[in-house]
Design a protein around this motif. Sequence first.
Motif, mmCIF file in Angstrom:
data_model
loop_
_atom_site.group_PDB
_atom_site.id
_atom_site.type_symbol
_atom_site.label_atom_id
_atom_site.label_comp_id
_atom_site.label_asym_id
_atom_site.label_seq_id
_atom_site.Cartn_x
_atom_site.Cartn_y
_atom_site.Cartn_z
ATOM 1 N N LEU A 144 0.834 -1.199 0.000
ATOM 2 C CA LEU A 144 0.000 0.000 0.000
ATOM 3 C C LEU A 144 0.866 1.245 0.000
ATOM 4 O O LEU A 144 1.794 1.360 0.796
ATOM 5 N N SER A 145 0.511 2.161 -0.859
ATOM 6 C CA SER A 145 1.131 3.481 -0.811
ATOM 7 C C SER A 145 0.221 4.376 0.040
ATOM 8 O O SER A 145 -0.940 4.040 0.296
ATOM 9 N N PHE A 146 0.741 5.516 0.442
ATOM 10 C CA PHE A 146 -0.086 6.433 1.217
ATOM 11 C C PHE A 146 -1.258 6.938 0.369
ATOM 12 O O PHE A 146 -2.364 7.102 0.884
ATOM 13 N N ASP A 147 -1.037 7.144 -0.926
ATOM 14 C CA ASP A 147 -2.132 7.594 -1.795
ATOM 15 C C ASP A 147 -3.251 6.556 -1.868
ATOM 16 O O ASP A 147 -4.427 6.915 -1.878
ATOM 17 N N GLU A 148 -2.902 5.270 -1.927
ATOM 18 C CA GLU A 148 -3.922 4.226 -1.934
ATOM 19 C C GLU A 148 -4.719 4.244 -0.635
ATOM 20 O O GLU A 148 -5.942 4.078 -0.644
ATOM 21 N N LEU A 149 -4.029 4.468 0.471
ATOM 22 C CA LEU A 149 -4.716 4.530 1.761
ATOM 23 C C LEU A 149 -5.669 5.719 1.806
ATOM 24 O O LEU A 149 -6.820 5.584 2.229
ATOM 25 N N LYS A 150 -5.206 6.873 1.362
ATOM 26 C CA LYS A 150 -6.074 8.057 1.329
ATOM 27 C C LYS A 150 -7.300 7.798 0.457
ATOM 28 O O LYS A 150 -8.419 8.116 0.868
ATOM 29 N N ASP A 151 -7.101 7.232 -0.727
ATOM 30 C CA ASP A 151 -8.225 6.958 -1.629
ATOM 31 C C ASP A 151 -9.238 6.019 -0.985
ATOM 32 O O ASP A 151 -10.444 6.198 -1.134
ATOM 33 N N TYR A 152 -8.753 5.008 -0.271
ATOM 34 C CA TYR A 152 -9.634 4.062 0.404
ATOM 35 C C TYR A 152 -10.529 4.786 1.422
ATOM 36 O O TYR A 152 -11.739 4.546 1.485
ATOM 37 N N PHE A 153 -9.933 5.670 2.190
ATOM 38 C CA PHE A 153 -10.715 6.392 3.196
ATOM 39 C C PHE A 153 -11.694 7.369 2.559
ATOM 40 O O PHE A 153 -12.820 7.527 3.025
ATOM 41 N N ILE A 154 -11.289 8.001 1.465
ATOM 42 C CA ILE A 154 -12.197 8.913 0.764
ATOM 43 C C ILE A 154 -13.377 8.125 0.199
ATOM 44 O O ILE A 154 -14.533 8.526 0.357
ATOM 45 N N LYS A 155 -13.105 6.974 -0.427
ATOM 46 C CA LYS A 155 -14.185 6.134 -0.962
ATOM 47 C C LYS A 155 -15.098 5.629 0.151
ATOM 48 O O LYS A 155 -16.274 5.379 -0.072
ATOM 49 N N GLY A 156 -14.538 5.475 1.343
ATOM 50 C CA GLY A 156 -15.316 5.015 2.484
ATOM 51 C C GLY A 156 -16.157 6.095 3.127
ATOM 52 O O GLY A 156 -16.901 5.832 4.069
ATOM 53 N N GLY A 157 -16.056 7.326 2.632
ATOM 54 C CA GLY A 157 -16.912 8.392 3.139
ATOM 55 C C GLY A 157 -16.241 9.410 4.030
ATOM 56 O O GLY A 157 -16.880 10.351 4.494
ATOM 57 N N PHE A 158 -14.951 9.225 4.304
ATOM 58 C CA PHE A 158 -14.249 10.202 5.124
ATOM 59 C C PHE A 158 -13.954 11.464 4.328
ATOM 60 O O PHE A 158 -13.728 11.406 3.118
ATOM 61 N N THR A 159 -13.942 12.581 5.019
ATOM 62 C CA THR A 159 -13.433 13.822 4.461
ATOM 63 C C THR A 159 -12.049 13.994 5.055
ATOM 64 O O THR A 159 -11.888 14.012 6.277
ATOM 65 N N LEU A 160 -11.042 14.083 4.202
ATOM 66 C CA LEU A 160 -9.670 14.262 4.659
ATOM 67 C C LEU A 160 -9.292 15.727 4.517
ATOM 68 O O LEU A 160 -9.512 16.325 3.471
ATOM 69 N N GLN A 161 -8.726 16.276 5.585
ATOM 70 C CA GLN A 161 -8.363 17.686 5.572
ATOM 71 C C GLN A 161 -6.895 17.857 5.899
ATOM 72 O O GLN A 161 -6.362 17.181 6.781
ATOM 73 N N GLU A 162 -6.291 18.768 5.162
ATOM 74 C CA GLU A 162 -4.924 19.176 5.481
ATOM 75 C C GLU A 162 -4.960 19.909 6.804
ATOM 76 O O GLU A 162 -5.965 20.517 7.164
ATOM 77 N N ALA A 219 -9.736 24.132 5.822
ATOM 78 C CA ALA A 219 -11.095 23.594 5.811
ATOM 79 C C ALA A 219 -11.409 22.978 4.447
ATOM 80 O O ALA A 219 -12.527 22.641 4.163
ATOM 81 N N THR A 220 -10.405 22.830 3.615
ATOM 82 C CA THR A 220 -10.602 22.281 2.275
ATOM 83 C C THR A 220 -10.495 20.763 2.319
ATOM 84 O O THR A 220 -9.470 20.226 2.720
ATOM 85 N N ALA A 221 -11.540 20.109 1.921
ATOM 86 C CA ALA A 221 -11.527 18.639 1.895
ATOM 87 C C ALA A 221 -10.796 18.174 0.655
ATOM 88 O O ALA A 221 -10.882 18.784 -0.407
ATOM 89 N N LEU A 222 -10.049 17.085 0.802
ATOM 90 C CA LEU A 222 -9.373 16.493 -0.344
ATOM 91 C C LEU A 222 -10.379 15.638 -1.088
ATOM 92 O O LEU A 222 -11.167 14.934 -0.486
ATOM 93 N N SER A 223 -10.325 15.673 -2.375
ATOM 94 C CA SER A 223 -11.231 14.833 -3.156
ATOM 95 C C SER A 223 -10.438 13.732 -3.813
ATOM 96 O O SER A 223 -9.236 13.826 -3.983
ATOM 97 N N ASN A 224 -11.129 12.687 -4.190
ATOM 98 C CA ASN A 224 -10.508 11.573 -4.876
ATOM 99 C C ASN A 224 -10.234 11.976 -6.319
ATOM 100 O O ASN A 224 -11.154 12.190 -7.074
ATOM 101 N N GLN A 225 -8.972 12.114 -6.671
ATOM 102 C CA GLN A 225 -8.626 12.618 -8.003
ATOM 103 C C GLN A 225 -8.254 11.496 -8.912
ATOM 104 O O GLN A 225 -7.592 10.610 -8.641
#
Length: 118
Positions: free
Chosen positions: A90-108, A112-118
């Motif tokens: 797993l790369s960190f990007d794969e982990l982030k994508d998994y959480f985004i697909k799971g419904g989490f909003t990830l913030q820097e 207050a800007t949410a990261l989107s699955n790009q």
Amino acid sequence: DIVPAGPLEAVRPLQGADGHVMSVKALREAFDECDGNHDNYVTKIELVKACRSHPAVAELFGIPDGMRDDARAKFEQVFQAMDTNSDRKLSFDELKDYFIKGGFTLQEEGTATALSNQ
């Protein structure tokens, strides 16, 4: 036998996460906790060890406590769902994508800007 999970089934451990906010920093800390050899990838073995020794990591990934035999099939499904390029790590990007697909909003941190699955 492990039955391949569909996209919805694959993120089932994160169900109920819609609207939950997690900082990218906190997710990175969890990833780093799992990355035993510090190569910026997490293998299955590293994730199993992290889940066994850190119950909070197991909980984060929706893996039943202790990684007993009955949890292995669920673990395999979760790992395969995260490992989108099927390279068995797993790369960190794969982990982030998994959480985004799971419904989490990830913030820097500090934004207050949410990261989107790009």
